[in-house]
Design an enzyme around this catalytic site. Structure first.
Site, PDB file in Angstrom:
ATOM      1  CG  ASP A 194       4.197   2.875 -22.086  1.00 13.04           C
ATOM      2  OD1 ASP A 194       5.025   2.339 -22.833  1.00 13.04           O
ATOM      3  OD2 ASP A 194       4.460   3.276 -20.940  1.00 13.04           O
ATOM      4  CD  GLU A 240       5.023  -1.704 -21.909  1.00 10.16           C
ATOM      5  OE1 GLU A 240       6.257  -1.866 -21.972  1.00 10.16           O
ATOM      6  OE2 GLU A 240       4.503  -0.597 -21.642  1.00 10.16           O
TER       7      GLU A 240
END
Length: 478
Positions: free
Chosen positions: A48, A123
């Site tokens: 993330d 990401e």
């Protein structure tokens, strides 16, 4: 990460940021990842806000104590260098938080004998505006990236927005070679033109993790049901969550009792799913989208232990709209079609682009039609068309010698005729009858595409007797 005054750097959007490239922290992260692989047999990781992993560390210690009095004293730099402007660095002259061209943690993960063969997905951005899509440090292609540009392009094109979306959509279908194969960054790509330039280009379609929705943001059903987020239940006066969603409610905000609104929404979720699963690259489907899960327009539901986040297995089993059947068959079709699983980019021999007429695509900013044929290299292939206009189109199909186009997908049709495959809903005879009803068009190398719909036709060997019989039937007005 700490600033000289003791404040936290907030690249995560959560109020603080882990000091990932600090040596002790870096080793701790590696130890954790290795443990999860060796003991839990985890086969991959998605990081993330992975751009945080590339930022230079803070060398400041949060607190020091006087050796004689034991009282806390001023912040200490821990041997860090402070510039003349008062900027605290990582100890080697690099300001804290600077994106590093060769980040030690990412390099260590990429070269680690336990981790380097796992699936590594980034990401490739963070909450301070750093965007590394197309140029995340991948160390020989070991990393793939969430392709946020794929999401934005698909949403904008499918809802029929003016702009460069037809051409961008075509690039997305091909696996985004403009992002992952092209070594020349756009002018507005700060990272690609600076520290990330060495990581641009040279990668194939598998570098792109394609998605239309994710755990953050609207669900697929909400993308076609809400123009605006509705996060009041989060207790922050709707200030939280992303306001720029590229969504369209299809004529009415939220739940609707209008048949035409709900039908259009059913078309649109099929259109977006078709775009996802018919594109080169690695498709990612958000759990719950396969049955049309809604979060009632809330695009930031991290704080809810309720139906907003629960998977509704009862809705999946009931499948009242037939969407679960549609996406299940589409997934199976992708898995059975090697041309959709390419690890290299398509060439002009593989794909041809069309408009209302073959080989005449429209790439203008007002274009609402993208159509293409995809060859399987054996004489067969697919014809795919997306009509994102409010007007129907009559398309002239390419004529392939000795072949006929058989309808497979038409998102304008009500389930189960949206996907013509023999299963528990349709028999082989039902499929054959449905195709015969459309042969009046396909025998003449044409096909009508209704507004906001997608079609997929499969090339099959021609049966001359059947084709001649259809062509000999008189048609009123012709």
């Amino acid at each position: 990460m700490l600033a000289p005054g003791g404040e936290y750097y907030n690249y995560s959007g959560c109020g603080n940021t882990l000091n990932c490239n600090q040596p002790v922290v870096r080793q701790f992260i590696l130890d954790c990842l290795r443990y999860w692989v060796t003991e839990y047999h985890v086969d991959g990781f998605r990081f993330d806000l992975a751009s945080i992993l590339t930022r230079a560390p803070s060398a400041w210690h949060p607190q020091q104590y006087d050796e004689e009095t034991g009282q806390p004293v001023a912040m200490s730099s821990g041997e860090a260098i402070v510039s003349a402007e008062g900027i605290m660095t990582d100890g080697a002259g690099v300001p804290t938080g600077t994106p590093l061209p060769d980040p030690p943690l990412v390099e260590a993960i990429s070269e680690d004998p336990v981790l380097r063969n796992t699936k590594l997905i980034a990401e490739a951005w963070d909450c301070d505006g750093l965007n590394q899509v197309g140029a995340f440090p991948h160390y020989g292609g070991r990393w793939s990236e969430w392709n946020g540009k794929f999401r934005d392009v698909v949403r904008n094109f499918i809802k029929g927005t003016d702009g460069p979306w037809a051409g961008d959509f075509a690039s997305a279908v091909c696996g985004s070679p403009n992002i992952y194969a092209n070594s020349q960054p756009p002018e507005n790509d700060w990272w690609g033109n600076n520290g990330g330039r060495q990581w641009r280009g040279g990668r194939g379609p598998s570098a792109s993790i394609n998605f239309v929705t994710a755990h953050d943001g609207f669900t697929l059903a909400d993308v076609v049901s809400y123009n605006n987020k509705h996060n009041e239940a989060n207790g922050e006066d709707d200030r939280d969550g992303e306001a720029h969603n590229n969504s369209w409610n299809c004529g009415e905000e939220g739940p609707s009792g209008k048949w035409e609104v709900n039908r259009l929404r059913q078309r649109q979720i099929r259109n977006m799913s078709s775009a996802l699963l018919l594109s080169c690259g690695v498709p990612m489907i958000t759990m719950g989208d396969e049955y049309g899960h809604t979060k009632q327009g809330n695009n930031n539901t991290y704080c809810h232990d309720s139906d907003l986040n629960y998977v509704r297995w009862d809705q999946l089993a009931a499948d009242p709209s037939g969407f679960h059947r549609f996406i299940r068959l589409l997934i199976n079709f992708r898995r059975a079609t090697p041309a959709l699983q390419r690890t290299s980019y398509v060439t002009d021999k593989d794909i041809q682009w069309h408009g209302e007429l073959p080989n005449q695509p429209d790439w203008s900013d007002t274009s609402r039609l993208v159509a293409f044929t995809l060859s399987d290299g054996k004489g067969g292939g697919l014809y795919v068309a997306f009509n994102t206009s409010h007007m129907p189109r009559l398309l002239r199909l390419p004529a392939w010698a000795g072949r006929v186009w058989q309808p497979l997908v038409d998102t304008s049709k009500v389930a189960p005729y949206d996907f013509l495959a023999a299963d528990g809903m349709l028999s082989a005879a039902d499929v054959a009858a449905a195709r015969r009803s459309l042969a009046i068009w396909t025998a003449d190398h044409t096909y009508p595409v209704l507004p906001w719909s997608c079609i997929v036709l499969v090339s099959a060997p021609e049966d001359p007797a059947s084709t001649n019989m259809i062509r000999s039937v008189p048609i009123c007005g012709r």
